[in-house]
Design an enzyme around this catalytic site. Sequence first.
Site, PDB file in Angstrom:
ATOM      1  N   CYS A 277      -3.086  -0.834   6.818  1.00 63.37           N
ATOM      2  CA  CYS A 277      -2.007  -0.252   7.616  1.00 63.37           C
ATOM      3  C   CYS A 277      -2.299   1.219   7.932  1.00 63.37           C
ATOM      4  CB  CYS A 277      -0.676  -0.393   6.877  1.00 63.37           C
ATOM      5  SG  CYS A 277      -0.183  -2.120   6.606  1.00 63.37           S
TER       6      CYS A 277
ATOM      7  N   HIS B  98      -4.195  -2.880   0.961  1.00 71.59           N
ATOM      8  CA  HIS B  98      -3.145  -1.883   1.139  1.00 71.59           C
ATOM      9  C   HIS B  98      -3.746  -0.493   1.274  1.00 71.59           C
ATOM     10  CE1 HIS B  98       0.275  -4.468   0.851  1.00 71.59           C
ATOM     11  NE2 HIS B  98      -0.023  -4.904  -0.347  1.00 71.59           N
TER      12      HIS B  98
END
Length: 220
Positions: A190, A133
């Site tokens: 991301c 993440h």
Amino acid sequence: MKKRSGLSIAVKLIFILSLCVLIYSVVQILKAPAEARHALNDWDKKREEAVSLQVLEEETPLPAGMVNLSGEKSISRTDYTGGEVIGEIYFPRLDKRVAILEGTERPQLKKGAGHYEGSAAIGAIGNSVLAGHRDTVFRGLGNLEVHDLIELETAEGKFIYEVTGSLIVDGDERGAIKQSDTPVLTLITCYPFSYVGSAPDRYLLSASLLRQEPLSREAE
């Protein structure tokens, strides 16, 4: 005269104490709204962090189909089990150490960086793919530069990689992560890093294996 002097002093003391109490009361009254606003600001910050964490947990750093390692002849020296902690990754520039788990599903990514099960074992010939993440385990990944070192440790030893470049691709792109005939590492998260909501793109950081070192024994 002495009685009047003593009475005068007592009156002055009472006046001073009363004035102090009054000033204290006024200060507390004035501070109350500021403290109330501060408390609300603290809650707003915690609320944003909670919402951000929920969004991150819903994100998929490694979308299905983005990895295309068909035909890769990787040498997997270790049979990893899904969900197990298989090692750690250390970023010297960031002074950050993160656990590596087998698998890239939500349970693994909540604990650390996830090793894509279909990719090469860490340190082996082929492309070793790790996902994480953007605001937790891979926070600051965009600060790494070409030639920066990345250190990974597994039961097989310590592997030193050198950053070779980065790439930003659409989150729906397929086959962006490809096979390799040499030991390389691909980290994916991301992007944009500060995007509010589910980020649309993916940030790929590539590195090549420089050397392998034996695990050092910690001083007892």
